[in-house]
Enzyme design. Structure first.
Site, short mmCIF file in Angstrom:
data_model
loop_
_atom_site.label_atom_id
_atom_site.label_comp_id
_atom_site.label_asym_id
_atom_site.label_seq_id
_atom_site.Cartn_x
_atom_site.Cartn_y
_atom_site.Cartn_z
N LYS A 132 0.85 -1.21 0.00
CA LYS A 132 0.00 0.00 0.00
C LYS A 132 0.88 1.25 0.00
O LYS A 132 1.78 1.38 0.84
CB LYS A 132 -0.84 0.04 1.28
C1 E4P Z 1 -8.35 -0.18 4.11
O1 E4P Z 1 -7.49 -0.48 3.31
C2 E4P Z 1 -8.37 1.11 4.84
O2 E4P Z 1 -7.16 1.35 5.44
C3 E4P Z 1 -9.50 1.14 5.81
O3 E4P Z 1 -10.67 0.61 5.20
C4 E4P Z 1 -9.76 2.50 6.42
O4 E4P Z 1 -10.93 2.45 7.17
P1 E4P Z 1 -11.32 3.56 8.26
O5 E4P Z 1 -11.72 4.80 7.53
O6 E4P Z 1 -12.48 2.95 9.00
O7 E4P Z 1 -10.13 3.76 9.12
#
Ligand code: E4P
Length: 216
Positions: free
Chosen positions: A83
């Site tokens: 990522k």
């Molecule tokens: C996934 O890859 C993201 O990091 C995650 O869904 C973020 O979610 P949040 O907005 O609930 O922290």
């Protein structure tokens, strides 16, 4: 549509894997902090449970640092996806990692233009954060719809991974739009199975089963 679990908690990932309905996992620094263990150890364990894509998030501010982190993550297991954030440096890193054959998930995406740049940089996955947009009074799913239209227009192969999911309605909307993947907290994954009429139906069938005469 594929379903990923958005978690770094091994117990949750194991429960999801037991259903054979979990196609992958996403993690981030916040989830790793909640899990309270070494991030590499967590990723190694997740990859031993889940054979689909497992996203590991870089934290360096510059492309060189992201690439270094990404290469190290990619050595943990074949199914690691790296990522990187949706920044200029992130896009440079995405292009370099992709050239090396390492799959990239561009995260923290809040507009279709950002998603277009991610696709042009060779991203394997793009993560629009619907819940965080809803939180500030925007309609997160509108961005997913726009991304889908743009990607379809140009036959871009980057997969749309709907992230920051807060409830089952987000998942239904993502599926109606034709998003490739939704990554969901384990609590929301559990909710997908449930309906009060299913519970009431089971209760009634069991009660009636007791009334069926049985041979001794
Ligand atoms: C996934 O890859 C993201 O990091 C995650 O869904 C973020 O979610 P949040 O907005 O609930 O922290």
């Amino acid at each position: 549509m594929q379903l990923f679990i958005d978690s770094a908690e091994i117990s949750e990932i194991k429960k999801a894997a037991e259903t054979s309905l979990c196609d992958g996992v996403t993690t981030n620094p916040t989830l790793a902090a909640k899990a309270g263990r070494d991030y590499n150890d967590i990723l190694k364990e997740i990859c031993s449970i889940i054979k689909g894509p497992v996203s590991a998030e870089t934290v360096s501010p510059d492309a060189d640092g992201m690439v270094k982190e990404g290469i190290a993550f990619s050595k943990i297991a074949k199914n690691i996806v790296v990522k990187v954030p949706m920044t200029v440096e992130g896009m440079k890193a995405c292009q370099q990692l992709t050239k090396k054959g390492i799959r990239v998930n561009v995260t923290l995406v809040f507009s279709a233009n950002q998603a277009l740049l991610a696709a042009k940089s060779g991203a394997f996955l793009v993560s629009p954060f619907v819940g965080r947009l809803d939180d500030i009074g925007k309609v997160g799913m509108d961005v997913v719809r726009d991304i889908k239209q743009v990607y379809d227009n140009y036959k871009l192969t980057t997969q749309i991974l709907v992230a920051s999911v807060r409830n089952p309605i987000h998942i239904l909307e993502a599926a109606k739009i034709g998003a490739d993947i939704a990554t969901v907290p384990y609590s929301v994954f559990e909710q997908l199975f449930k309906h009060s009429l299913t519970d009431a139906g089971i209760k009634k069938f069991l009660e009636d089963w007791e009334k069926v005469p049985k041979k001794k």
